[in-house]
Design an enzyme around this catalytic site. Sequence first.
Site, PDB file in Angstrom:
ATOM      1  N   ARG A  37       0.817  -1.314  -0.134  1.00 40.65           N
ATOM      2  CA  ARG A  37      -0.113  -0.071   0.124  1.00 40.65           C
ATOM      3  C   ARG A  37       0.839   1.081  -0.006  1.00 40.65           C
ATOM      4  O   ARG A  37       0.620   2.242  -0.681  1.00 40.65           O
ATOM      5  CB  ARG A  37      -1.026  -0.010   1.217  1.00 40.65           C
ATOM      6  N   SER A 132       2.742 -21.684   8.562  1.00 33.82           N
ATOM      7  CA  SER A 132       3.460 -21.549   9.967  1.00 33.82           C
ATOM      8  C   SER A 132       4.994 -21.559   9.629  1.00 33.82           C
ATOM      9  O   SER A 132       5.528 -22.160   8.952  1.00 33.82           O
ATOM     10  CB  SER A 132       2.947 -22.721  10.708  1.00 33.82           C
ATOM     11  N   HIS A 190      -3.455 -26.226  14.265  1.00 38.59           N
ATOM     12  CA  HIS A 190      -2.008 -26.326  14.407  1.00 38.59           C
ATOM     13  C   HIS A 190      -1.730 -25.245  15.499  1.00 38.59           C
ATOM     14  O   HIS A 190      -0.812 -25.607  16.723  1.00 38.59           O
ATOM     15  CB  HIS A 190      -1.562 -25.826  13.320  1.00 38.59           C
ATOM     16  N   ASN A 191      -2.233 -24.119  15.782  1.00 44.34           N
ATOM     17  CA  ASN A 191      -2.092 -23.294  16.773  1.00 44.34           C
ATOM     18  C   ASN A 191      -2.671 -23.493  18.083  1.00 44.34           C
ATOM     19  O   ASN A 191      -2.116 -23.211  19.093  1.00 44.34           O
ATOM     20  CB  ASN A 191      -2.665 -21.860  16.561  1.00 44.34           C
TER      21      ASN A 191
HETATM   22  C1  6PG Z   1       3.031 -20.163  13.437  1.00 39.30           C
HETATM   23  C2  6PG Z   1       2.647 -19.449  14.618  1.00 39.30           C
HETATM   24  C3  6PG Z   1       2.072 -17.933  14.230  1.00 39.30           C
HETATM   25  C4  6PG Z   1       2.101 -17.007  15.287  1.00 39.30           C
HETATM   26  C5  6PG Z   1       0.886 -17.413  16.224  1.00 39.30           C
HETATM   27  C6  6PG Z   1       1.043 -17.023  17.751  1.00 39.30           C
HETATM   28  O1  6PG Z   1       2.676 -21.151  12.973  1.00 39.30           O
HETATM   29  O2  6PG Z   1       3.884 -19.618  12.728  1.00 39.30           O
HETATM   30  O3  6PG Z   1       1.735 -20.053  15.173  1.00 39.30           O
HETATM   31  O4  6PG Z   1       0.803 -18.102  13.208  1.00 39.30           O
HETATM   32  O5  6PG Z   1       3.300 -16.956  15.948  1.00 39.30           O
HETATM   33  O6  6PG Z   1      -0.072 -16.536  15.779  1.00 39.30           O
HETATM   34  O7  6PG Z   1       0.045 -16.493  18.225  1.00 39.30           O
HETATM   35  P1  6PG Z   1      -0.098 -15.964  19.655  1.00 39.30           P
HETATM   36  O8  6PG Z   1      -0.084 -14.591  19.817  1.00 39.30           O
HETATM   37  O9  6PG Z   1      -1.606 -16.193  19.727  1.00 39.30           O
HETATM   38  O10 6PG Z   1       0.708 -16.723  20.760  1.00 39.30           O
END
Ligand code: 6PG
Length: 482
Positions: A37, A132, A190-191
Site C-alpha cells: 500500500r 506456519s 495447529h495453533n
Molecule cells: C506459526 C505461529 C504464528 C504465530 C501465532 C502465535 O504457526 O507460525 O503459530 O501463527 O506466532 O499467531 O500467536 P499468539 O500470539 O496467539 O501466541
Amino acid sequence: MSDSGTARIGVTGLAVMGSNLARNFARNGYTVAVHNRTAARTQALIEEFGDEGTFVPATTPEEFVAALERPRRLMIMVKAGGPTDAVIEEFAPLLEPGDIVIDGGNAHFEDTRRRERELRKRGIHFVGAGISGGEEGALHGPSIMPGGSDEAYTALGPMLADIAAKAHDGAPTVAHIGPDGAGHYVKMVHNGIEYADMQLIAEAYQLLRSVAGYPPARIAETFRAWNEGRLDSYLIEITADVLAHTDAATGKPFVDIVADRAEQKGTGRWTVQIALDLGVPVPGIAEAVFARSLSGHTGLRDASRELPGPVSEPLEGAAAERFAARVEQALYASKIVSYTQGFDQIRAGSETYGWDIDLGAVASVWRAGCIIRAVFLDRITEAYTARPELPSLLSDTGFAQEIGAAQEDWREVVATAARQGVPTPGFSAALAYYDALRAPRLPAALTQGQRDFFGAHTYRRTDREGSFHTLWGGDRSEIPAG
Ligand code: 6PG
C-alpha cells in the site's frame, strides 16, 4: 484485458511475512511481482534484497495485476479480518476468471469460506493457505496448509512445494488440505496444539523449578537432554535456549525478569470456540488458552496471593533427578493427549464441512517448517497413513503402549503437583481426559438422571432402545418419552 505479465506470482503486503515469502519465491527462481500500500516498503525490499532474484515492483494495483502471468497468482499478506477484505475488494475487479487469490494470513476459516464463495461466483479461485513457521520459516521454508479448489492447487502446488520446508525424507511440507476453509481450519488447530504444547512445557518447567528445585540453567540442560529423545522438537529446543539466557541488565535468568502474563493473538481461542460449537472435547487446548487468560488476570491474582497452600522443601540429589524423569514421562503422555484432541477436532471439522481431510497428510506437513514440528509427528504420520480410519491416536498400538508405560509417573507428577500446590492444568486435564476415555462407566448417567429430575429432559437406558422419563414428582414410575 491487458497482455499477460511475466511474474509467476505476486505478493501484496510486504511486512516481514509477506516480504520473506516473496524473497523465498524469488530465491527459488520465480519472478515475483511485489506490491505494498505504501510504496516505500516495496522500494526498500528491492533495494535491500533485489539481487536475490527477479522482482517486479508495482506501485499501483493495476500495475501489480498487469505484471502477473495468467492465470494470475496473487498472494495477500495483510492483517486478517477487515484489511484482507479491503485488499480483496480492491483487486477482485482487476482479475479474470481462472485467476487465483491466495490469503496467507492467519484468517478465521469462516471468513475464508465466505471469501471463497464470493470469489467463486466471479470465477476466481480463493486459496486460504495456513502458513506456519514465523518470519524465519517464511524465508527459509514454512509449513503450508492450503485450502481451495483442486484446480487452484494444480496451478499452485508445485510452487508452494518449492518454497516449503523439507522433512527429513525430503518431502515438502505442503499438502492440499481440502476445499474452501479447510487450510485455515487446520492452521487454526495447529495453533491450538501449539498453545497446548507450550503450556505443557511451561508446567514441566514450573515443576522442575518448584518441586525438583532446579535453577533455570539446569532446567535448560534438562530440556536439551530431552530434545535428544522422543520429545525432540522445535519448541523444546527454543525452551532450552530461552531458559539458558541471562538478562544483560540484571545478570538474572531472563525468565525471571519477564512479566508472567502470557498474551495471545487469538488463534488458540478460536480453536476452543469452534471446538465448543462442534462439541469436540479439547480440554488440553482449552486449559492452555485459559492459563494464558488467568496469567493476565492481575486483579484476581493480586487479590488471591495470601490464600493458604502447602509449604514444601524442594527435592534434592537423586530424588530430584528421579522426579525430573517422571516429568518427562508426564510431558510426553500429555503431549500425546493434546495431539489426540487436535486431530479429533480436525476430523470433526472435516466431517461437518465435508472437507475429507487426510489426517496423515496433515501430520506429514507438520513434520518440518512449522512451530509444532517434532520428531513425534513422524509417528503420527505413520499411524494415520497405516490406518486412516483410526478412531483416535490413543487407538494406535504404539502410542497406547507408550502412554501405558508413562501413566504411573504421569499420575505421580499430577499427584505431587496437587499436594505441593503447583498448578498443572495441562497435565491434569490430559490425565483426566485419558481416564475419562478409558472409563467403563462415566458419571454422565447421574447427570442425565438430574436433568430428567428437574427438567424432564429424558434419558436412554442401557438395556433397551428408546427415551424414558421418570415421574420424579409422582410415584417415580417410568414412562416412555418421545
Ligand atoms: C506459526 C505461529 C504464528 C504465530 C501465532 C502465535 O504457526 O507460525 O503459530 O501463527 O506466532 O499467531 O500467536 P499468539 O500470539 O496467539 O501466541
